[in-house]
Design a protein around this motif. Structure first.
Motif, mmCIF file in Angstrom:
data_model
loop_
_atom_site.group_PDB
_atom_site.id
_atom_site.type_symbol
_atom_site.label_atom_id
_atom_site.label_comp_id
_atom_site.label_asym_id
_atom_site.label_seq_id
_atom_site.Cartn_x
_atom_site.Cartn_y
_atom_site.Cartn_z
ATOM 1 N N SER A 287 0.850 -1.188 0.000
ATOM 2 C CA SER A 287 0.000 0.000 0.000
ATOM 3 C C SER A 287 0.885 1.238 0.000
ATOM 4 C CB SER A 287 -0.918 0.004 1.232
ATOM 5 O OG SER A 287 -1.612 1.232 1.315
ATOM 6 N N ALA A 288 0.702 2.115 -1.001
ATOM 7 C CA ALA A 288 1.471 3.362 -1.090
ATOM 8 C C ALA A 288 0.760 4.455 -0.307
ATOM 9 C CB ALA A 288 1.636 3.774 -2.552
ATOM 10 N N SER A 289 1.459 5.551 -0.102
ATOM 11 C CA SER A 289 0.904 6.637 0.714
ATOM 12 C C SER A 289 -0.181 7.412 -0.036
ATOM 13 C CB SER A 289 2.025 7.581 1.144
ATOM 14 O OG SER A 289 2.686 8.099 -0.011
ATOM 15 N N ASP A 290 -0.065 7.522 -1.365
ATOM 16 C CA ASP A 290 -1.087 8.222 -2.143
ATOM 17 C C ASP A 290 -1.105 7.640 -3.559
ATOM 18 O OD1 ASP A 290 1.048 9.493 -3.615
ATOM 19 O OD2 ASP A 290 1.236 10.911 -1.961
ATOM 20 N N LYS A 291 -2.033 8.116 -4.368
ATOM 21 C CA LYS A 291 -2.187 7.570 -5.719
ATOM 22 C C LYS A 291 -0.975 7.876 -6.596
ATOM 23 C CE LYS A 291 -7.242 7.680 -5.802
ATOM 24 N NZ LYS A 291 -8.456 8.213 -6.483
ATOM 25 N N LYS A 292 -0.391 9.058 -6.389
ATOM 26 C CA LYS A 292 0.787 9.413 -7.191
ATOM 27 C C LYS A 292 1.948 8.474 -6.889
ATOM 28 C CE LYS A 292 3.975 13.218 -8.131
ATOM 29 N NZ LYS A 292 4.370 14.607 -7.768
ATOM 30 N N LYS A 293 2.207 8.242 -5.595
ATOM 31 C CA LYS A 293 3.283 7.312 -5.223
ATOM 32 C C LYS A 293 2.995 5.904 -5.743
ATOM 33 C CE LYS A 293 5.886 10.105 -2.762
ATOM 34 N NZ LYS A 293 7.282 10.417 -3.162
ATOM 35 N N LYS A 294 1.733 5.498 -5.660
ATOM 36 C CA LYS A 294 1.361 4.172 -6.154
ATOM 37 C C LYS A 294 1.699 4.036 -7.638
ATOM 38 C CE LYS A 294 -2.783 1.485 -7.304
ATOM 39 N NZ LYS A 294 -4.251 1.416 -7.198
ATOM 40 N N GLN A 295 1.300 5.045 -8.418
ATOM 41 C CA GLN A 295 1.551 4.982 -9.858
ATOM 42 C C GLN A 295 3.050 5.015 -10.165
ATOM 43 O OE1 GLN A 295 -0.824 4.360 -11.971
ATOM 44 N NE2 GLN A 295 0.651 4.242 -13.653
ATOM 45 N N GLU A 296 3.812 5.812 -9.408
ATOM 46 C CA GLU A 296 5.266 5.875 -9.611
ATOM 47 C C GLU A 296 5.915 4.526 -9.333
ATOM 48 O OE1 GLU A 296 6.645 8.990 -7.129
ATOM 49 O OE2 GLU A 296 5.936 10.618 -8.429
ATOM 50 N N TRP A 297 5.494 3.876 -8.227
ATOM 51 C CA TRP A 297 6.082 2.572 -7.893
ATOM 52 C C TRP A 297 5.697 1.510 -8.931
ATOM 53 C CZ3 TRP A 297 9.844 0.979 -4.853
ATOM 54 C CH2 TRP A 297 10.281 1.794 -3.817
ATOM 55 N N ILE A 298 4.442 1.502 -9.356
ATOM 56 C CA ILE A 298 4.025 0.521 -10.367
ATOM 57 C C ILE A 298 4.815 0.714 -11.659
ATOM 58 C CG2 ILE A 298 2.111 -0.167 -11.872
ATOM 59 C CD1 ILE A 298 0.206 0.338 -9.548
ATOM 60 N N GLN A 299 4.984 1.985 -12.070
ATOM 61 C CA GLN A 299 5.727 2.268 -13.297
ATOM 62 C C GLN A 299 7.189 1.866 -13.153
ATOM 63 O OE1 GLN A 299 4.475 3.267 -16.178
ATOM 64 N NE2 GLN A 299 6.495 3.141 -17.125
ATOM 65 N N ALA A 300 7.800 2.154 -12.000
ATOM 66 C CA ALA A 300 9.208 1.823 -11.783
ATOM 67 C C ALA A 300 9.419 0.309 -11.796
ATOM 68 C CB ALA A 300 9.686 2.424 -10.464
ATOM 69 N N ILE A 301 8.543 -0.446 -11.095
ATOM 70 C CA ILE A 301 8.696 -1.910 -11.062
ATOM 71 C C ILE A 301 8.445 -2.494 -12.449
ATOM 72 C CG2 ILE A 301 7.774 -4.036 -10.059
ATOM 73 C CD1 ILE A 301 7.030 -2.342 -7.576
ATOM 74 N N HIS A 302 7.431 -1.967 -13.152
ATOM 75 C CA HIS A 302 7.151 -2.454 -14.512
ATOM 76 C C HIS A 302 8.343 -2.204 -15.443
ATOM 77 C CE1 HIS A 302 4.814 -3.499 -18.053
ATOM 78 N NE2 HIS A 302 5.236 -2.376 -18.616
#
Length: 585
Positions: A287-302
């Motif tokens: 679980s990320a802290s906010d939607k922006k962080k979530k999207q950044e982490w998903i993009q980085a891992i992808h």
């Protein structure tokens, strides 16, 4: 393995240079023994204590140069290195050997630990040639990264001014000059020591430790299913998580490969901004802290998984390699351009020599030409005096010839005018003859038409007389046949009526033919009169052409057997008598 060897050699070169106290390029064998032992220790390579003595047994006491130490270093240490050692510990050992000798004593904005990280970054970005330097392009790249990490704006004009003040003889900065440049705060004005330190640490993590992204997130446990905050660090093939960002207490790893995937999850159990990492044997809910962080982490891992599928290095290493290849290509192009310039310069010098030789020859030729010109002028004066009399005589002869030519031209013009007049008359006469021939053809056509009409008229008259005789014979038959004959008479009367209508039609056509004949005859008369007028004109011009005269103008009726035996008036009288007889019957 070649890239790892090059990276190790850069740090070892700093250590070897630091041991060379008198800058002679040589280090004593005892110091190299200590250096070799330390290298084997940190690189986890088995140490052979007698290998160095065996390698330099012919020179037991003398110092060993860098070139002399390289064969031993390659054979007994670097060729045995595996990628299982601590790179930070290796760099710190080499840094310890050279820092005290080279680091400036003046106060800097950064700590010694930050200077060590800049030293390691320098080894990563420096050129693969010795002595090691970092070129202005890589300096600009590093300063931009630091400025972005500090949250400041990049001052391109300031850096351009710095490059202008660069010494022309220097291709780049040494590592100690780079540390001093960053430490004196020239490109980080307005930033405190802690901000600069954090920026250096962020760039160090990205470029050296291959940290693609890091930060706090909540992770769901596999056993107790509770949520715990962890510090996550994403690297090219692994994602580790720790208790805190000091990285002291490591809690686990998520090993990434090309078969892994990352998916977004809907909010549940009071947790928001969820995503899922699926690996071969485990699945991790985060679980990320906010939607922006979530999207950044998903993009980085992808992106990391995509690079693993392609077998590509991390983005910063690939970018560094592209920059180096670009510089090599530009350097090769510059060397090729310099070579071409030298060739052009040599060719230009040869051309200059050839031009000088040609100039001398031209001067000699000019002197000879001057003498020849003087002789030519003398000869010209003599020839001019001799030719002047001949020229006067030629002018007189030419004047006489021009008068004769003018007279002949006038006569020729008169003759040509007469010829043109005769040609015009001949063409007009040709047209008149053509009109006469066409009129005769039209007259012949009308005559043939009149003969055909007369023949058809005779045939109809014979047929009508035959029907009249048959009708008289029918009247003289018996009374018994009278009714039948009356019927036949009615039929024949009808046929006779039709024949009379056809006869009238033929009469109408004959009259039309006569009208056409009269028209053609008028045309023929006009053509004849026109021909006569031209005949008179031609006779007046010396009688060049004899005209063809038209035939007789007496009106005759023409049949298929020749001229008719009766006139038009007789024909009309006969038609009138015949019609009267027909009426009485």
């Amino acid at each position: 393995m070649g890239g790892l060897k090059d990276e190790l050699l850069k740090a070892i070169w700093h250590a070897f240079t630091a041991l060379d106290l008198d800058h002679s390029g040589k280090v004593s064998k005892s110091q190299l023994k200590v250096l070799s032992h330390n290298l084997c220790t940190v690189l986890k390579v088995p140490h052979d204590p007698v290998a160095l003595e065996e390698h330099f047994r012919d020179d037991d006491e003398g110092p060993v140069s860098n070139q002399g130490y390289m064969p031993y270093l390659n054979r007994f240490i670097l060729e045995k290195v595996q990628d299982n050692f601590d790179k930070i510990e290796f760099n710190r050992m080499c840094w310890t050997l050279c820092v005290k000798k080279n680091l400036t004593k003046s106060p800097l904005l950064i700590t010694e630990e930050d200077a060590f990280k800049v030293w390691v970054i320098f080894n990563f970005l420096s050129e693969d040639k010795y002595p090691l330097i970092i070129v202005p392009e890589e300096i600009e790249y590093l300063l931009k990264k630091l400025t972005e990490a500090m949250g400041g704006g990049w001052q391109q004009e300031q850096f351009e001014h710095y490059k202008i003040n660069f010494e022309d003889s220097k291709d780049g900065l040494s590592v100690w000059e780079l540390i001093e440049l960053i430490g004196n705060g020239q490109f980080s004005k307005g930033m405190d020591r802690q901000t600069v330190s954090m920026a250096i640490n962020e760039v160090f993590n990205e470029l050296i430790l291959d940290v693609l992204k890091q930060g706090y997130m909540m992770k769901k446990g596999h056993r107790r299913k509770n949520w715990t905050e962890r510090w996550f660090v994403l690297k090219p093939n692994i994602m580790s998580y720790y208790v805190g960002e000091d990285l002291k207490d490591k809690k686990g790893d998520i090993f990434l490969d090309e078969n892994c995937c990352v998916e977004s999850l809907p909010d549940k159990d009071g947790k928001k901004c969820l995503f899922l990492i699926k690996c071969f044997d485990k699945t991790f809910e985060i679980s990320a802290s906010d939607k922006k962080k979530k999207q950044e982490w998903i993009q980085a891992i992808h992106s990391t998984i995509h690079l693993l599928k392609l077998g590509s290095p991390p983005p910063h290493k690939e970018a560094r390699q592209r920059r180096k290849e670009l510089r090599k290509r530009l350097l090769a192009e510059q060397e090729e351009l310099e070579r071409q310039m030298k060739e052009l310069q040599a060719a230009n010098e040869n051309k200059q020599q050839e031009l000088e030789t040609v100039r001398k020859k031209l001067e000699e030729a000019a002197s000879r030409a001057a003498e020849e010109e003087k002789k030519r002028l003398q000869t010209q004066v003599e020839l001019q005096a001799r030719f002047s009399t001949e020229l006067e005589r030629e002018k007189l002869i030419r004047q006489q010839m021009e008068e004769q030519v003018a007279q002949k031209s006038s006569e020729l013009e008169q003759y040509l005018q007469r010829v043109r007049e005769l040609e015009d008359m001949y063409l007009k006469l040709q047209e008149a003859l053509e009109d006469e021939r066409q009129a005769r053809q039209d007259e012949e056509t009308v005559r043939k038409l009149q003969a055909r009409l007369l023949e058809e008229e005779s045939s109809k008259r014979a047929e009508l007389e035959k029907w009249h005789l048959e009708q008289q014979q029918t009247i003289q038959t018996t009374e018994a046949e009278k009714q039948e004959l009356e019927n036949q008479r009615i039929l024949k009367e009808r046929a006779l009526q039709e024949a009379m209508e056809q006869l009238e039609q033929l009469e109408l056509e004959r009259k039309q033919a006569l009208e056409q004949y009269e028209g053609v005859k008028k045309k023929l008369e006009m053509a004849t009169n026109k021909t006569k007028s031209w005949k008179d004109k031609v006779a007046h011009h010396e009688g060049l052409i004899r005209l063809i005269e038209p035939g007789s103008k007496n009106p005759h009726l023409i049949t298929h057997w020749g001229p008719a035996a009766f006139t038009q008036a007789e024909l009309e009288e006969r038609e009138k008598n015949w019609k009267g007889k027909k009426t009485t019957e």
